[in-house]
Design a protein around this motif. Structure first.
Motif, PDB file in Angstrom:
ATOM      1  N   ILE A   1      53.213 -57.577  56.588  1.00  0.00           N
ATOM      2  CA  ILE A   1      53.168 -56.449  57.546  1.00  0.00           C
ATOM      3  C   ILE A   1      51.768 -56.353  58.150  1.00  0.00           C
ATOM      4  O   ILE A   1      51.592 -56.216  59.361  1.00  0.00           O
ATOM      5  CB  ILE A   1      53.545 -55.117  56.842  1.00  0.00           C
ATOM      6  N   ILE A   2      50.749 -56.469  57.291  1.00  0.00           N
ATOM      7  CA  ILE A   2      49.355 -56.375  57.773  1.00  0.00           C
ATOM      8  C   ILE A   2      49.041 -57.541  58.703  1.00  0.00           C
ATOM      9  O   ILE A   2      48.413 -57.380  59.747  1.00  0.00           O
ATOM     10  CB  ILE A   2      48.371 -56.343  56.578  1.00  0.00           C
ATOM     11  N   ASN A   3      49.549 -58.738  58.356  1.00  0.00           N
ATOM     12  CA  ASN A   3      49.290 -59.920  59.173  1.00  0.00           C
ATOM     13  C   ASN A   3      49.811 -59.724  60.595  1.00  0.00           C
ATOM     14  O   ASN A   3      49.190 -60.167  61.555  1.00  0.00           O
ATOM     15  CB  ASN A   3      49.955 -61.148  58.521  1.00  0.00           C
ATOM     16  N   VAL A   4      50.942 -59.021  60.729  1.00  0.00           N
ATOM     17  CA  VAL A   4      51.519 -58.790  62.058  1.00  0.00           C
ATOM     18  C   VAL A   4      50.852 -57.578  62.723  1.00  0.00           C
ATOM     19  O   VAL A   4      50.386 -57.660  63.857  1.00  0.00           O
ATOM     20  CB  VAL A   4      53.055 -58.585  61.959  1.00  0.00           C
ATOM     21  N   SER A   5      50.743 -56.448  61.978  1.00  0.00           N
ATOM     22  CA  SER A   5      50.234 -55.232  62.624  1.00  0.00           C
ATOM     23  C   SER A   5      48.759 -55.381  63.000  1.00  0.00           C
ATOM     24  O   SER A   5      48.325 -54.906  64.043  1.00  0.00           O
ATOM     25  CB  SER A   5      50.448 -54.006  61.745  1.00  0.00           C
ATOM     26  N   CYS A   6      47.985 -56.065  62.167  1.00  0.00           N
ATOM     27  CA  CYS A   6      46.552 -56.216  62.474  1.00  0.00           C
ATOM     28  C   CYS A   6      46.310 -57.287  63.540  1.00  0.00           C
ATOM     29  O   CYS A   6      45.191 -57.440  64.012  1.00  0.00           O
ATOM     30  CB  CYS A   6      45.767 -56.565  61.208  1.00  0.00           C
ATOM     31  N   ALA A   7      47.376 -58.037  63.901  1.00  0.00           N
ATOM     32  CA  ALA A   7      47.194 -59.086  64.916  1.00  0.00           C
ATOM     33  C   ALA A   7      47.519 -58.569  66.313  1.00  0.00           C
ATOM     34  O   ALA A   7      47.566 -59.352  67.263  1.00  0.00           O
ATOM     35  CB  ALA A   7      48.084 -60.277  64.568  1.00  0.00           C
TER      36      ALA A   7
END
Ligand SMILES: C[S@@+](CC[C@H](N)C(=O)[O-])C[C@H]1O[C@@H](n2cnc3c(N)ncnc32)[C@H](O)[C@@H]1O
Length: 205
Positions: free
Chosen positions: A12-18
């Protein structure tokens, strides 16, 4: 940390922070990083494309193995040597006075004992070394702060201990950093409760 923290949240972080909106911020915060760099909360290496050529090497500190795996492609595409050098910003297995610059992007919200992490950064930075940071935290406006206080318990549960109300600049100065550059703003495309950002450079003495 559990299944959710180890296998779901990092994705989730990999997508939202990208999000595209973070790219200009990552470019700004990475500008001027030089020499030996320690990056805490390395995540999935989303800052790698923005590392300037002035960096000699990066010591990456990240507790979650999946984050490191998700960074694989980016690690393969950079000429900057990056080594996983620790698992916990609160206790760095790194020598005193050994880094020229440090990097933290949207990480001080999550580290449980943030004061300990900042103490550790000051310990490993050379005198005069600088911490480049972009962090979300306590909003400048009271109505937004009220919502941050209401929503923080949920945010912490869903996002692995992420706080909404940490006063970023106060924490840095309390840890003995001197703020050299600072920009405070609401991040484009993010709800104000999670998008009250402080971006800047803090110097260690
Ligand atoms: C919101 S993410 C940001 C990731 C990355 N810095 C970015 O900008 O995309 C917060 C990161 O801090 C990491 N983290 C959590 N606790 C930590 C700790 N004690 N020490 C270092 N990193 C930690 C998490 O695993 C996660 O990768």
């Amino acid at each position: 940390m559990g299944l959710y923290g180890e296998h779901v949240l990092p994705r989730i972080i990999n997508v939202s922070c990208a999000m595209k909106a973070t790219e200009p911020l990552r470019r700004r915060v990475c500008a001027g990083l030089a020499g030996d760099v320690v990056e805490i909360g390395f995540g999935s290496g989303l800052n790698i494309p923005f590392y300037p050529d002035s960096i000699a090497q990066v010591a990456a500190v990240e507790p979650v193995d999946l984050g490191w795996k998700l960074a694989g492609k980016r690690l393969g595409e950079t000429s900057v040597p990056v080594r996983r050098s620790g698992l916990d910003g609160q206790s760095l297995p790194l020598a005193d006075d050994s880094f020229d610059t440090a990097l933290s992007t949207w990480t001080l919200c999550t580290i449980p004992d943030v004061a300990a992490a900042l103490r550790e950064l000051r310990r490993v930075l050379k005198p005069g070394g600088t911490l480049h940071f972009v962090e979300h935290g306590l909003a400048p406006d009271e109505p937004v702060r009220r919502w941050q206080r209401r929503l923080e318990p949920i945010q912490k549960r869903v996002f692995g201990g992420c706080h909404l109300t940490r006063p970023v600049v106060e924490l840095l100065t309390a840890a003995g950093f001197t703020i050299a550059e600072l920009d405070v703003f609401y991040q484009d495309g993010a709800p104000k409760v999670v998008g009250a950002d402080s971006l800047g450079i803090a110097a260690s003495s």
